[in-house]
Design a protein around this motif. Structure first.
Motif, PDB file in Angstrom:
ATOM      1  N   SER A  12       0.851  -1.188   0.000  1.00 58.01           N
ATOM      2  CA  SER A  12       0.000   0.000   0.000  1.00 58.01           C
ATOM      3  C   SER A  12       0.886   1.237   0.000  1.00 58.01           C
ATOM      4  O   SER A  12       1.731   1.401   0.894  1.00 58.01           O
ATOM      5  N   THR A  13       0.708   2.096  -0.982  1.00 60.41           N
ATOM      6  CA  THR A  13       1.549   3.290  -1.129  1.00 60.41           C
ATOM      7  C   THR A  13       0.692   4.501  -1.486  1.00 60.41           C
ATOM      8  O   THR A  13      -0.421   4.370  -1.996  1.00 60.41           O
ATOM      9  N   ILE A  14       1.246   5.669  -1.224  1.00 58.14           N
ATOM     10  CA  ILE A  14       0.613   6.923  -1.646  1.00 58.14           C
ATOM     11  C   ILE A  14       0.981   7.184  -3.097  1.00 58.14           C
ATOM     12  O   ILE A  14       2.145   7.100  -3.480  1.00 58.14           O
ATOM     13  N   GLN A  15      -0.026   7.514  -3.923  1.00 54.58           N
ATOM     14  CA  GLN A  15       0.212   7.813  -5.340  1.00 54.58           C
ATOM     15  C   GLN A  15      -0.678   8.983  -5.783  1.00 54.58           C
ATOM     16  O   GLN A  15      -1.732   9.224  -5.201  1.00 54.58           O
ATOM     17  N   ASP A  16      -0.220   9.688  -6.818  1.00 55.12           N
ATOM     18  CA  ASP A  16      -1.071  10.671  -7.490  1.00 55.12           C
ATOM     19  C   ASP A  16      -0.982  10.393  -8.985  1.00 55.12           C
ATOM     20  O   ASP A  16      -0.805   9.242  -9.383  1.00 55.12           O
ATOM     21  N   THR A  17      -1.098  11.409  -9.824  1.00 59.35           N
ATOM     22  CA  THR A  17      -1.042  11.164 -11.264  1.00 59.35           C
ATOM     23  C   THR A  17       0.379  11.131 -11.812  1.00 59.35           C
ATOM     24  O   THR A  17       0.564  10.997 -13.025  1.00 59.35           O
ATOM     25  N   GLY A  18       1.382  11.235 -10.935  1.00 57.69           N
ATOM     26  CA  GLY A  18       2.761  11.002 -11.368  1.00 57.69           C
ATOM     27  C   GLY A  18       3.573  12.267 -11.567  1.00 57.69           C
ATOM     28  O   GLY A  18       3.079  13.384 -11.523  1.00 57.69           O
ATOM     29  N   ARG A  19       4.878  12.050 -11.803  1.00 52.68           N
ATOM     30  CA  ARG A  19       5.808  13.156 -12.048  1.00 52.68           C
ATOM     31  C   ARG A  19       6.377  13.015 -13.456  1.00 52.68           C
ATOM     32  O   ARG A  19       7.028  12.023 -13.774  1.00 52.68           O
ATOM     33  N   TYR A  20       6.123  14.007 -14.287  1.00 50.82           N
ATOM     34  CA  TYR A  20       6.472  13.922 -15.707  1.00 50.82           C
ATOM     35  C   TYR A  20       7.618  14.850 -16.104  1.00 50.82           C
ATOM     36  O   TYR A  20       8.159  14.721 -17.202  1.00 50.82           O
ATOM     37  N   THR A  53      -3.894   9.643  -3.412  1.00 45.47           N
ATOM     38  CA  THR A  53      -4.719   8.564  -2.890  1.00 45.47           C
ATOM     39  C   THR A  53      -3.806   7.471  -2.336  1.00 45.47           C
ATOM     40  O   THR A  53      -2.597   7.487  -2.556  1.00 45.47           O
ATOM     41  N   ILE A  54      -4.399   6.513  -1.631  1.00 43.83           N
ATOM     42  CA  ILE A  54      -3.666   5.312  -1.244  1.00 43.83           C
ATOM     43  C   ILE A  54      -3.961   4.231  -2.270  1.00 43.83           C
ATOM     44  O   ILE A  54      -5.123   3.933  -2.548  1.00 43.83           O
ATOM     45  N   GLU A  55      -2.912   3.662  -2.843  1.00 39.58           N
ATOM     46  CA  GLU A  55      -3.055   2.538  -3.762  1.00 39.58           C
ATOM     47  C   GLU A  55      -2.841   1.245  -2.976  1.00 39.58           C
ATOM     48  O   GLU A  55      -1.734   0.962  -2.518  1.00 39.58           O
ATOM     49  N   ALA A  59      -5.985  -7.060  -1.166  1.00 40.30           N
ATOM     50  CA  ALA A  59      -6.826  -6.658  -0.039  1.00 40.30           C
ATOM     51  C   ALA A  59      -6.136  -6.993   1.282  1.00 40.30           C
ATOM     52  O   ALA A  59      -4.943  -6.749   1.423  1.00 40.30           O
ATOM     53  N   ASP A  60      -6.907  -7.540   2.238  1.00 40.12           N
ATOM     54  CA  ASP A  60      -6.382  -7.940   3.539  1.00 40.12           C
ATOM     55  C   ASP A  60      -5.702  -6.764   4.235  1.00 40.12           C
ATOM     56  O   ASP A  60      -4.587  -6.874   4.752  1.00 40.12           O
ATOM     57  N   ALA A  61      -6.387  -5.609   4.222  1.00 41.90           N
ATOM     58  CA  ALA A  61      -5.894  -4.407   4.885  1.00 41.90           C
ATOM     59  C   ALA A  61      -7.033  -3.804   5.698  1.00 41.90           C
ATOM     60  O   ALA A  61      -8.205  -4.129   5.487  1.00 41.90           O
ATOM     61  N   SER A  62      -6.692  -2.930   6.633  1.00 42.83           N
ATOM     62  CA  SER A  62      -7.717  -2.255   7.421  1.00 42.83           C
ATOM     63  C   SER A  62      -7.149  -0.966   8.000  1.00 42.83           C
ATOM     64  O   SER A  62      -5.935  -0.805   8.139  1.00 42.83           O
ATOM     65  N   PHE A  63      -8.054  -0.045   8.344  1.00 41.55           N
ATOM     66  CA  PHE A  63      -7.644   1.214   8.946  1.00 41.55           C
ATOM     67  C   PHE A  63      -8.749   1.735   9.851  1.00 41.55           C
ATOM     68  O   PHE A  63      -9.911   1.305   9.766  1.00 41.55           O
TER      69      PHE A  63
END
Length: 332
Positions: A12-20, A53-55, A59-63
């Protein structure tokens, strides 16, 4: 708004639309593998498409909601469950403090995106919040999320986010009766990946080109955010010269020295020396992002003009979704 990670899941990682803007410095784009699901999760809570967002992979995750939170999710890798109730996707969900939300397995796909009103508040590194694990920068401390991590949403909410929050804020779970139809933005056949033939297509004999466009290929277990290795009939090159390293981007399909195919994905290198036989149409990259080891696909050729038209059509539909949500919640 704040959550704490109880169980981080497989990856699980933080992502956005990227760095170009740093490709010339060998910095990969990174960003959400399934950009469509990422954008829809953001739209559902009134965020800009580029908010982090969090990617979640599988599954098998919780918060736990450490404060009242306004969130949404999209993607085929998992379903959100609260108090044994399945939560609807692609719509805003308000949870009170103390709510524990689980991600359970969805056999359809691989990745799921969790948005929070205001976006996840992590530093910008090279104009992006995306995590690039190989170099350990971006996202949350340059790494995958771990148990007990505390994530905070941005404090500056958009007018739309505030409007949604004001409509939903309660002492218990609540959500509206509308949702975004992600299914309407995807082709009916998700195993047919549309491609535009690329620069070195003529390096391969006719039999190999026909094989590429007619045979099925299986996603190998070696696949990851850098690229998908495909199992299937090897292609034969008629041109034996070597290719000087040249620019590559996510979606490029390379052919290795042994004749095997690799679809480059979000964390791919910025240059490569393998021949490029085709490029996945931008509208079908979200389909690739949800592929799992063992899934089977085949390729369908379209023209550059067709690929562009499909892209523009989807962008038009996405702009209408943004407009519709805004009109519902922005006071005039």
């Amino acid at each position: 708004m704040k959550i704490s990670i109880i169980k981080p899941g497989l990856l699980s990682t933080i992502q956005d639309t990227g760095r170009y803007r740093y490709l010339s410095q060998a910095v990969p784009v990174s960003g959400a593998m399934d950009e469509l699901a990422h954008r829809l999760a953001n739209k559902a809570v009134g965020n800009d498409d580029d908010n982090a967002t969090i990617e979640f992979t599988y599954a098998d995750a919780s918060f736990k909601a450490e404060t009242p939170v306004l969130i949404s999710y999209s993607g085929d890798g998992a379903c959100l469950v609260y108090n044994n109730e399945l939560m609807p996707a692609e719509k805003p969900l308000f949870f009170p403090t103390g709510s524990v939300i689980k991600l359970i397995h969805n056999a359809i796909g691989m990745r799921t995106y969790l948005a929070i009103a205001g976006g996840w508040d992590v530093p910008d590194i090279m104009e992006s919040k995306s995590t690039y694990l190989t170099a350990a920068f971006g996202g949350f401390k340059g790494r995958a999320l771990q148990k007990a991590d505390v994530l905070v949403g941005g404090s500056l909410l958009s007018e739309v986010s505030n409007g949604i929050l004001n409509h939903l804020i309660e002492k218990s779970l609540t959500y509206p009766n509308w949702r975004i139809s992600r299914e309407s933005l995807l082709p009916e056949n998700r195993q047919a990946i549309r491609v535009v033939l690329a620069n070195e297509i003529n390096w391969f004999d006719a039999t190999s080109i026909i094989s590429f466009l007619t045979n099925s290929f299986t996603i190998d277990r070696r696949s990851n955010r850098m690229g998908y290795h495909l199992l299937g009939k090897s292609l034969v090159r008629k041109v034996k010269k070597e290719l000087l390293s040249t620019a590559v981007t996510p979606g490029i399909i390379q052919v290795t020295g042994s004749g095997d195919l690799v679809i480059l994905m979000a964390d791919c290198q910025t240059t490569g020396g393998y021949p490029r036989i085709a490029h996945v149409a931008a509208v079908d990259l979200p389909l690739c992002a949800q592929l799992k080891p063992g899934d089977t696909i085949h390729f369908s050729e379209i023209s550059r003009d067709e690929a562009e038209a499909l892209y523009l059509e989807r962008e038009h539909d996405l702009s209408l979704i943004t407009m519709a949500i805004g009109l519902k919640y922005i006071k005039t």
